[in-house]
Design a protein around this motif. Structure first.
Motif, PDB file in Angstrom:
ATOM      1  N   PHE A  93     -17.181  31.618  -6.861  1.00  0.00           N
ATOM      2  CA  PHE A  93     -18.123  32.476  -7.835  1.00  0.00           C
ATOM      3  C   PHE A  93     -17.664  33.847  -8.177  1.00  0.00           C
ATOM      4  N   SER A  94     -17.663  34.081  -9.329  1.00  0.00           N
ATOM      5  CA  SER A  94     -17.311  35.308  -9.652  1.00  0.00           C
ATOM      6  C   SER A  94     -18.502  36.338  -9.536  1.00  0.00           C
ATOM      7  N   VAL A  95     -19.632  35.782  -9.706  1.00  0.00           N
ATOM      8  CA  VAL A  95     -20.714  36.470  -9.650  1.00  0.00           C
ATOM      9  C   VAL A  95     -21.855  35.854  -8.647  1.00  0.00           C
ATOM     10  N   THR A  96     -22.440  36.472  -7.788  1.00  0.00           N
ATOM     11  CA  THR A  96     -23.671  35.745  -7.278  1.00  0.00           C
ATOM     12  C   THR A  96     -24.748  36.614  -7.156  1.00  0.00           C
ATOM     13  N   VAL A  97     -25.848  36.237  -7.332  1.00  0.00           N
ATOM     14  CA  VAL A  97     -27.144  37.158  -7.331  1.00  0.00           C
ATOM     15  C   VAL A  97     -28.063  36.208  -6.464  1.00  0.00           C
ATOM     16  N   THR A 112     -12.569  46.332 -11.058  1.00  0.00           N
ATOM     17  CA  THR A 112     -12.231  44.972 -11.632  1.00  0.00           C
ATOM     18  C   THR A 112     -13.118  44.586 -12.668  1.00  0.00           C
ATOM     19  N   VAL A 113     -14.086  45.079 -13.072  1.00  0.00           N
ATOM     20  CA  VAL A 113     -14.936  44.401 -14.127  1.00  0.00           C
ATOM     21  C   VAL A 113     -14.985  45.371 -15.481  1.00  0.00           C
ATOM     22  N   GLY A 114     -15.198  44.791 -16.721  1.00  0.00           N
ATOM     23  CA  GLY A 114     -15.154  45.299 -17.851  1.00  0.00           C
ATOM     24  C   GLY A 114     -16.777  45.119 -18.339  1.00  0.00           C
ATOM     25  N   TYR A 115     -17.167  46.328 -18.854  1.00  0.00           N
ATOM     26  CA  TYR A 115     -18.556  46.282 -19.109  1.00  0.00           C
ATOM     27  C   TYR A 115     -18.822  47.114 -20.517  1.00  0.00           C
ATOM     28  N   LYS A 156      -7.788  44.669 -18.096  1.00  0.00           N
ATOM     29  CA  LYS A 156      -7.514  43.343 -17.532  1.00  0.00           C
ATOM     30  C   LYS A 156      -8.394  42.902 -16.674  1.00  0.00           C
ATOM     31  N   PRO A 157      -9.961  42.911 -17.027  1.00  0.00           N
ATOM     32  CA  PRO A 157     -10.955  42.841 -15.884  1.00  0.00           C
ATOM     33  C   PRO A 157     -10.974  41.368 -15.532  1.00  0.00           C
ATOM     34  N   THR A 158     -11.411  40.962 -14.291  1.00  0.00           N
ATOM     35  CA  THR A 158     -11.414  39.666 -14.067  1.00  0.00           C
ATOM     36  C   THR A 158     -12.906  38.952 -14.370  1.00  0.00           C
ATOM     37  N   VAL A 159     -13.840  40.040 -14.612  1.00  0.00           N
ATOM     38  CA  VAL A 159     -15.457  39.677 -14.802  1.00  0.00           C
ATOM     39  C   VAL A 159     -15.697  40.666 -16.084  1.00  0.00           C
ATOM     40  N   LEU A 160     -16.184  39.970 -16.944  1.00  0.00           N
ATOM     41  CA  LEU A 160     -16.477  40.840 -18.234  1.00  0.00           C
ATOM     42  C   LEU A 160     -17.950  40.773 -18.450  1.00  0.00           C
ATOM     43  N   GLY A 211      -9.307  32.727 -18.555  1.00  0.00           N
ATOM     44  CA  GLY A 211      -9.463  32.922 -16.959  1.00  0.00           C
ATOM     45  C   GLY A 211     -10.356  33.868 -16.616  1.00  0.00           C
ATOM     46  N   ILE A 212     -10.744  34.502 -17.804  1.00  0.00           N
ATOM     47  CA  ILE A 212     -11.788  35.830 -17.624  1.00  0.00           C
ATOM     48  C   ILE A 212     -13.267  34.996 -17.414  1.00  0.00           C
ATOM     49  N   SER A 213     -13.803  35.455 -16.264  1.00  0.00           N
ATOM     50  CA  SER A 213     -15.282  34.962 -16.350  1.00  0.00           C
ATOM     51  C   SER A 213     -16.167  35.936 -16.927  1.00  0.00           C
TER      52      SER A 213
END
Lengths: 372, 304
Positions: free
Chosen positions: B2-6, B79-82, B152-156, B184-186
């Motif tokens: 998972f890229s993100v778990t909440v 590692t994230v882009g916002y 180059k974030p892995t999660v956007l 491949g970016i989530s």
């Protein structure tokens, strides 16, 4: 280091691109240094004087003409009763009433003693106290003249007397410009440092750019340093422009070492910038920051010894002024510019300013949160 | 992976104890385009701000790239882009300067990851010396996306990237997201537009801080279950008022130029509705079977 370099590059770009800031860097020191010192003149002239002369003698006329000849007083009324003269004060046509009693001349000659009455309108405190002092001096002077005439000169003065003569050091002619300009230099640096730094971070909050910064790996202290340095440089530039104007317009050249002066301004700027940053961490809008900063600026300026001497403040006010960084800078600039104090003399001030800088900046960094 | 778990994340604001996010749980697979779909005030932005470490949750936990959003916030920031909903780049810096700045704060340069943003950047490159504040709305979004991608974030995380953007630019924007996903970016994206939900791999329908459903758009639509008709007539207002009195309908509401009527009885045909309307003095109404959209599902969820 690399991060800070890029932050600085960005900050300078933004500052220099801002037309208002660019203009204010030059306009502020020029206008403030030219206007304020010329207007802030403590020497009171043209004190309106109403005289009630019950004596109408040669001596009383002599006294009156001596007073008006001094140049400080302007005779606006010559009346027959005190009541009439007092009406002058009530209608603001006179600041001072001099009442010369009947038998003034006779008493001086016969009794070797006479009295005059001076009433001062104390609504304008400065004018009242200075006017009272001036007239007191003139009357004393007059007294000496009369005595010289009446009392035969003996070898030994029968009445032991201490005569006071004074000379003004470091500012021989008691020129108020020389006194005010260094103080205003300090205020300039304070205004620039305090306002610009406080408004800058809050502007980022308002524009939302701080959110974008907060999700980056930029560290808190990187960010704060990136904000401090540009305004520190700007503060020094404005101070230099101010020094230049002081020299060109008023011919004021620091007696002391310029390096000492800059050392002190540099440390002071760190303190006041830290203060601005601290305020910005508490505010969400530029309006809030502006109001809070203005509140403190008033206290800094009015309680910093620029206009009112700290020595003549009450005890509690003296304590407050000790927690006012502007106090130290105003004092140091005056010391170095007028007296030529060296590093050793101003070191205690620099140390105190350094403490302000450390406490305020640490607090600001601590209070700046990237997460809510 | 998972890229993100909440997990059961909750956020309460202020003294009024306003619950903005209420025990929300979902997870985003690696390389997935995940949509948070909900109206304004549903809590989408609060979830984004918690996941991007700008806001601390009151309870519950969440991870991004396997890092805890509270403990490992530093690692997440790398590692994230916002891209916040409000345009928040430096308006007084030029396009190029903004991009350069955000590249450098992540310790990289424009050249290193140019490949990633090339498709988007070429569209705004002619204006690279223009101040960001002077760009049009669509351009601003493109620039903001570039700046969010430059390291180059892995999660956007994209918070309402298409709000206030014209339909053509919106379409373009989603095309760009698809291409990014291919790299491949989530991507976690929020939007109040239900029609954009179909463009996501999976969506979470959210309302008043609560998740209504997490599914693929197809499954959500397939799970709708009711029969849906689109009805149109010359006087739409009268039509809608009349349909409210149709006792066989579960619900009826305006939907674009049509009115949607949902029924849980699949024996009812278009002719029956026509007949009902004719009986109520609405002649020549057009009644056709309608394809279920996410919006219909959302309205149904809200009804329950």
């Amino acid at each position: 280091m690399r991060t800070i370099r890029f932050l600085l590059q960005k900050e300078f770009r933004q500052i220099l691109r801002n037309k208002t800031i660019r203009m204010m860097i030059f306009v502020m020191p020029v206008v403030q240094l030219i206007l304020i010192p010329l207007a802030a003149d403590y020497e009171v002239k043209n004190i309106n004087l109403a005289v009630t002369d019950h004596d109408h003698s040669a001596y009383s006329r002599q006294l009156i003409s001596k007073i008006t000849a001094s140049g400080y007083f302007r005779l606006t009324g010559y009346n027959n009763s005190f009541k009439e003269s007092f009406a002058f004060i009530e209608s603001d046509r006179a600041d001072l009433v001099l009442e010369i009693p009947a038998r003034f001349e006779k008493d001086i000659i016969r009794e070797n003693e006479a009295k005059v009455f001076v009433a001062v309108n104390a609504i304008n405190g400065t004018k009242a106290s200075l006017g009272g002092a001036y007239i007191g001096n003139i009357i004393r002077d007059y007294n000496n003249e009369v005595r010289a005439k009446l009392v035969p000169v003996t070898r030994f003065n029968p009445v032991p007397a201490v005569e006071v003569t004074s000379s003004n050091w470091f500012n021989v002619h008691m020129n108020y410009h020389v006194f005010m300009v260094p103080g205003i230099l300090a205020i300039l640096v304070t205004m620039v440092g305090g306002f610009l730094s406080a408004l800058n971070i809050v502007k980022e909050k308002e524009a939302g750019t701080i959110e974008q910064i907060n999700v980056t790996p930029i560290k808190k202290y990187h960010f704060i340093i990136g904000k401090l340095i540009p305004f520190w440089v700007l503060g020094n530039i404005i101070f230099s422009i101010g020094m230049l104007i002081a020299w060109l317009v008023y011919g004021i050249v620091p007696v002391g070492n310029l390096l000492v002066l800059y050392a002190c301004v540099s440390v002071y700027l760190l303190a006041i910038l830290g203060f601005g940053l601290l305020i910005s961490t508490f505010c969400d809008t530029q309006q809030q920051a502006m109001l809070i900063m203005f509140f403190f600026m008033m206290i800094f300026i009015l309680m910093g010894g620029l206009y009112t001497s700290i020595d003549s403040m009450p005890g509690w006010a003296k304590i407050i002024s000790q927690f006012n960084p502007a106090t130290y800078l105003i004092e140091v600039i005056r010391m170095v510019v007028l007296k030529g104090s060296g590093l050793k003399d101003v070191l205690p001030h620099i140390i105190k300013l350094g403490l302000f800088a450390i406490v305020l900046n640490t607090w600001a960094v601590f209070n700046y949160r990237k997460t809510t | 992976m998972f890229s993100v778990t909440v997990n059961d994340i909750t956020k309460v604001y202020g003294k009024e104890k306003l619950v903005a996010v209420d025990r929300v749980s979902f997870s985003v697979n690696k390389g997935e385009l995940f949509g948070l779909i909900g109206p304004d005030g549903a809590g989408k932005t609060s979830i984004f701000r918690m996941l991007t470490t700008l806001l601390l949750p009151d309870s519950g936990s969440a991870t991004v790239n396997g890092y805890d959003i509270v403990k490992d916030y530093r690692l997440i920031r790398n590692t994230v882009g916002y891209m916040p909903g409000k345009f928040s780049l430096y308006q007084d810096l030029t396009v190029e300067e903004n991009l350069h700045f955000f590249a450098t704060v992540f310790g990289t340069g424009i050249q290193e990851n140019y490949q990633l943003i090339k498709d988007i950047y070429v569209q705004i490159e002619p204006f690279k010396n223009r101040r960001a504040g002077k760009l049009s709305g669509g351009m601003k979004q493109k620039l903001a996306l570039c700046c969010a991608l430059i390291h180059k974030p892995t999660v956007l995380f994209l918070d309402e990237p298409t709000t206030g953007v014209d339909p053509v630019s919106r379409k373009e924007f989603w095309e760009m997201l698809k291409r990014l996903k291919a790299q491949g970016i989530s991507i976690v994206v929020s939007t109040p537009y239900m029609d954009e939900a179909d463009l996501c791999d999976r969506i979470a329908l959210i309302q008043a801080g609560k998740i209504l459903s997490v599914e693929t758009p197809e499954n959500i639509k397939a799970g709708y279950g009711d029969t849906l008709f689109a009805v149109k007539s010359a006087n739409m207002y009268r039509l809608l008022e009349t349909l409210k009195n149709y006792d066989k309908a579960l619900s009826s509401y305006a939907f674009g130029e049509y009115a949607h009527v949902s029924l849980n009885d699949n024996k009812i045909h278009a002719g029956d509705i026509k007949q009902f309307l004719a009986g109520r003095n609405i002649q020549e109404a057009e009644v056709i079977p309608a394809a279920v959209t996410i919006e219909d599902c959302f309205i149904k969820f809200l009804k329950n």
